[in-house]
Structure formats: C-alpha cells, structure tokens
Design an enzyme around this catalytic site. Structure first.
Site, PDB file in Angstrom:
ATOM      1  N   ARG A   1      11.934  -5.292   3.915  1.00 47.37           N
ATOM      2  CA  ARG A   1      11.471  -3.835   3.676  1.00 47.37           C
ATOM      3  C   ARG A   1      12.358  -3.063   4.696  1.00 47.37           C
ATOM      4  O   ARG A   1      12.866  -3.211   5.627  1.00 47.37           O
ATOM      5  CB  ARG A   1       9.866  -3.680   4.263  1.00 47.37           C
ATOM      6  CG  ARG A   1       9.627  -1.925   4.340  1.00 47.37           C
ATOM      7  CD  ARG A   1       8.289  -1.801   4.296  1.00 47.37           C
ATOM      8  NE  ARG A   1       7.485  -2.409   5.521  1.00 47.37           N
ATOM      9  CZ  ARG A   1       6.159  -2.413   5.486  1.00 47.37           C
ATOM     10  NH1 ARG A   1       5.476  -2.237   4.405  1.00 47.37           N
ATOM     11  NH2 ARG A   1       5.443  -3.061   6.578  1.00 47.37           N
TER      12      ARG A   1
ATOM     13  N   ARG B   1      11.950  -1.234  10.402  1.00 48.14           N
ATOM     14  CA  ARG B   1      11.022  -0.995  11.595  1.00 48.14           C
ATOM     15  C   ARG B   1      11.015  -2.157  12.530  1.00 48.14           C
ATOM     16  O   ARG B   1      10.975  -3.361  11.934  1.00 48.14           O
ATOM     17  CB  ARG B   1       9.625  -0.909  10.807  1.00 48.14           C
ATOM     18  CG  ARG B   1       9.237   0.537  10.217  1.00 48.14           C
ATOM     19  CD  ARG B   1       8.030   0.549   9.410  1.00 48.14           C
ATOM     20  NE  ARG B   1       6.660  -0.250  10.019  1.00 48.14           N
ATOM     21  CZ  ARG B   1       5.782  -0.376   9.449  1.00 48.14           C
ATOM     22  NH1 ARG B   1       5.620   0.066   8.350  1.00 48.14           N
ATOM     23  NH2 ARG B   1       4.795  -1.126  10.117  1.00 48.14           N
TER      24      ARG B   1
ATOM     25  N   LYS C   1       0.695  -1.253   0.076  1.00 44.47           N
ATOM     26  CA  LYS C   1       0.045   0.094   0.013  1.00 44.47           C
ATOM     27  C   LYS C   1       0.808   1.389   0.114  1.00 44.47           C
ATOM     28  O   LYS C   1       0.521   2.319  -0.723  1.00 44.47           O
ATOM     29  CB  LYS C   1      -0.954   0.021   1.368  1.00 44.47           C
ATOM     30  CG  LYS C   1      -1.849  -1.209   1.372  1.00 44.47           C
ATOM     31  CD  LYS C   1      -2.796  -0.928   2.379  1.00 44.47           C
ATOM     32  CE  LYS C   1      -2.236  -0.985   3.770  1.00 44.47           C
ATOM     33  NZ  LYS C   1      -1.474  -2.320   4.132  1.00 44.47           N
TER      34      LYS C   1
ATOM     35  N   ARG D   1       1.054  -9.735  13.275  1.00 37.21           N
ATOM     36  CA  ARG D   1       0.149  -8.495  12.412  1.00 37.21           C
ATOM     37  C   ARG D   1      -0.779  -9.152  11.462  1.00 37.21           C
ATOM     38  O   ARG D   1      -1.708  -8.617  11.122  1.00 37.21           O
ATOM     39  CB  ARG D   1       1.114  -7.586  11.739  1.00 37.21           C
ATOM     40  CG  ARG D   1       1.979  -6.687  12.695  1.00 37.21           C
ATOM     41  CD  ARG D   1       3.057  -6.139  12.344  1.00 37.21           C
ATOM     42  NE  ARG D   1       2.667  -5.108  11.349  1.00 37.21           N
ATOM     43  CZ  ARG D   1       3.488  -4.669  10.327  1.00 37.21           C
ATOM     44  NH1 ARG D   1       4.807  -5.047  10.402  1.00 37.21           N
ATOM     45  NH2 ARG D   1       3.142  -3.720   9.299  1.00 37.21           N
TER      46      ARG D   1
ATOM     47  N   ARG E   1      -9.101   0.250   9.661  1.00 29.87           N
ATOM     48  CA  ARG E   1      -8.716  -1.048   9.883  1.00 29.87           C
ATOM     49  C   ARG E   1      -9.729  -1.881  10.862  1.00 29.87           C
ATOM     50  O   ARG E   1      -9.467  -3.009  10.836  1.00 29.87           O
ATOM     51  CB  ARG E   1      -7.202  -1.135  10.661  1.00 29.87           C
ATOM     52  CG  ARG E   1      -6.047  -1.370   9.911  1.00 29.87           C
ATOM     53  CD  ARG E   1      -4.797  -1.358  10.846  1.00 29.87           C
ATOM     54  NE  ARG E   1      -3.645  -1.827  10.301  1.00 29.87           N
ATOM     55  CZ  ARG E   1      -2.678  -1.178   9.935  1.00 29.87           C
ATOM     56  NH1 ARG E   1      -2.780  -0.127   9.440  1.00 29.87           N
ATOM     57  NH2 ARG E   1      -1.508  -1.720   9.623  1.00 29.87           N
TER      58      ARG E   1
HETATM   59  P1  AMP Z   1       1.359   0.208   9.108  1.00 32.65           P
HETATM   60  O1  AMP Z   1       2.359   1.076   9.145  1.00 32.65           O
HETATM   61  O2  AMP Z   1       0.073   0.634   8.564  1.00 32.65           O
HETATM   62  O3  AMP Z   1       1.685  -1.227   9.087  1.00 32.65           O
HETATM   63  O4  AMP Z   1       0.919   0.350  10.949  1.00 32.65           O
HETATM   64  C1  AMP Z   1       1.979   0.347  11.849  1.00 32.65           C
HETATM   65  C2  AMP Z   1       1.130  -0.091  13.235  1.00 32.65           C
HETATM   66  O5  AMP Z   1       0.671   1.086  13.498  1.00 32.65           O
HETATM   67  C3  AMP Z   1       0.097  -1.180  13.142  1.00 32.65           C
HETATM   68  O6  AMP Z   1       0.796  -2.547  13.385  1.00 32.65           O
HETATM   69  C4  AMP Z   1      -0.678  -0.808  14.254  1.00 32.65           C
HETATM   70  O7  AMP Z   1       0.057  -1.027  15.545  1.00 32.65           O
HETATM   71  C5  AMP Z   1      -0.687   0.680  14.092  1.00 32.65           C
HETATM   72  N1  AMP Z   1      -1.867   1.224  13.209  1.00 32.65           N
HETATM   73  C6  AMP Z   1      -1.778   1.999  12.176  1.00 32.65           C
HETATM   74  N2  AMP Z   1      -2.928   2.034  11.604  1.00 32.65           N
HETATM   75  C7  AMP Z   1      -3.856   1.834  12.432  1.00 32.65           C
HETATM   76  C8  AMP Z   1      -5.151   1.552  12.501  1.00 32.65           C
HETATM   77  N3  AMP Z   1      -6.016   2.245  11.622  1.00 32.65           N
HETATM   78  N4  AMP Z   1      -5.636   1.403  13.642  1.00 32.65           N
HETATM   79  C9  AMP Z   1      -5.056   0.844  14.582  1.00 32.65           C
HETATM   80  N5  AMP Z   1      -3.724   0.581  14.755  1.00 32.65           N
HETATM   81  C10 AMP Z   1      -2.888   1.155  13.580  1.00 32.65           C
END
Ligand code: AMP
Length: 219
Positions: free
Chosen positions: A129, A162, A14, A173, A90
């Site tokens: 990544r 990360r 994404k 995840r 989400r």
């Molecule tokens: P991402 O970069 O989108 O993979 O997000 C990294 C982490 O941020 C996720 O594993 C969650 O812990 C938190 N996170 C990001 N977006 C959301 C969301 N919409 N709702 C809840 N937690 C989120």
C-alpha cells in the site's frame, strides 16, 4: 444521519472500498479513524501526541481518546449523509461508545459490513500500500497504481508508505485485530446487522456487491 460500520482486518480494503463508494453514492462520506489520528499526530495536537507512540508500535490508542474524536466529528457532521466508519469501533468499549453517540445524535446503524479476506492477501495488500499524504488517496504498488509512478493522481504529491505498513509492524497489527476487533463480528451478527462480503475481488466488484447487499436507509 445513518452509519455503516466497515469491519475487517488491516489490509482488507476498508479505505479503498469507502473511497470507491463515495464516488458512486454522493450521500456517502468516508470517516477513517486512522486518518483522524494521523492528522492529529501531524498537527501535534494533545490527542496526536498521546496517540503517536501506540500507533508507531501498531497498537491501539486508548478507547476514550479515539471515541471522543469520533464523537466530536459526528457532532458536526452532515445530518443527511451516510457515514462509512472505517476503523471504528475496534474494541467492545468503543462499540458501546458508538451506541451512545448514535443515541445522542438520533442516528441509526444501518449495517456492519465485514470484508472477509485471507491472511496472505492481507499481508500483500498492506506492505504494497502507498498513500497520498495530502489527500489520503490509497494506491498499491501492483494492483492500484497511479498514472504517474509514485505520485498522486489527484494532487501530484509524492506517495509514501505509512510507517505502520512496514512488515515488522504489520504482523503485530494483525494479531491485535484477531484478539481485540474480531469479536465485534459476533456482536453485530447477534444484533442482525452483519453483512459479510468476500473481499478478494477488484475494488469495483466489492463496491457493487456492497451496494447490492445493503439494506435501505431507515427514513
Ligand atoms: P488504520 O488506518 O485504521 O489502520 O489505523 C492506524 C492506526 O491508528 C492503528 O494501528 C491504531 O494504532 C490507530 N487506530 C485507528 N483507529 C483506532 C481505533 N478505533 N482504536 C484504537 N486505535 C486506532
């Protein structure tokens, strides 16, 4: 303002797609909920302090916490732009919050685009990544390498992995995604907003397919 939701498991590409689209289409902007949260954690804001533990475990942060951050961001957003929502919503309550934000800001949902990716590819993409901590550009150790190994092409900062991209957290995840986020696919399909793209081609091929499949903006 109009909104395009990017749906897909962690590692489905994404962020990379959004990055490419903002280069191809100047009216598009990338809004990553993960980047908003990581910035809040780094700056040690109250929201960041509250989010950190859940993020480290690969779990979701509370709906209201991220919902309010997205609402505040969009309240100051450029009304003539198209925002690519990467990582939000989400959960079902977050989808309801987004509906309210759209109503309040007179914005429209143009599409929800699902990047459909087999699970073995997801694992390779996430664990390989690397990201620039300064400008957030995303790289991959084999498929999207920077010109100088380990350094960002744009700002030359050393790239990092990360913490939640390490293998032990990634499986969790993916499980959280399958249980909590995947049901949103049906929601947007019922609303006739869903576009599904196979996401195992190159970033350029996926961006082209995305632009070809996208309905025009509602004036
Ligand atoms: P991402 O970069 O989108 O993979 O997000 C990294 C982490 O941020 C996720 O594993 C969650 O812990 C938190 N996170 C990001 N977006 C959301 C969301 N919409 N709702 C809840 N937690 C989120």
């Amino acid at each position: 303002m109009d909104i395009i939701i990017l749906l897909g498991a962690p590692g489905s590409g994404k962020g990379t797609l959004a990055q490419r689209l903002t280069q191809l289409a100047p009216s598009m902007r990338h809004l990553s909920s993960g980047d908003l949260l990581r910035d809040a954690v780094k700056s040690e804001t109250p929201a960041g302090r509250q989010a950190k533990a859940a993020m480290d475990r690969g779990e979701l942060v509370p709906d209201t916490l991220i919902g309010e951050m997205i609402r505040d961001f969009l309240a100051k957003a450029d009304p003539s732009a198209t925002y690519l929502l990467d990582g939000f919503p989400r959960t079902r309550p977050q989808a309801d919050m987004l509906d309210a934000i759209l109503r309040d800001s007179n914005a429209t949902l143009r599409a929800a685009v699902l990047l459909d990716t087999p699970e073995d590819i997801l694992l390779d993409r996430i664990t390989g990544r690397r990201v620039c901590p300064a400008c957030k550009t995303v790289y991959h150790v084999t498929t999207l390498q920077p010109a100088t190994e380990g350094h960002c092409d744009t700002c030359n900062a050393p790239l990092i992995q990360r913490d939640d991209d390490k293998p032990e957290t990634v499986k969790h995840r993916l499980a959280v995604y399958n249980e909590t986020t995947a049901p949103l696919i049906d929601l947007y399909a019922r609303r006739q907003k869903l576009i599904t793209l196979p996401a195992n081609g190159s970033a350029d091929a996926i961006a082209d397919a995305f632009l070809a499949a996208l309905p025009p903006a509602v004036p």
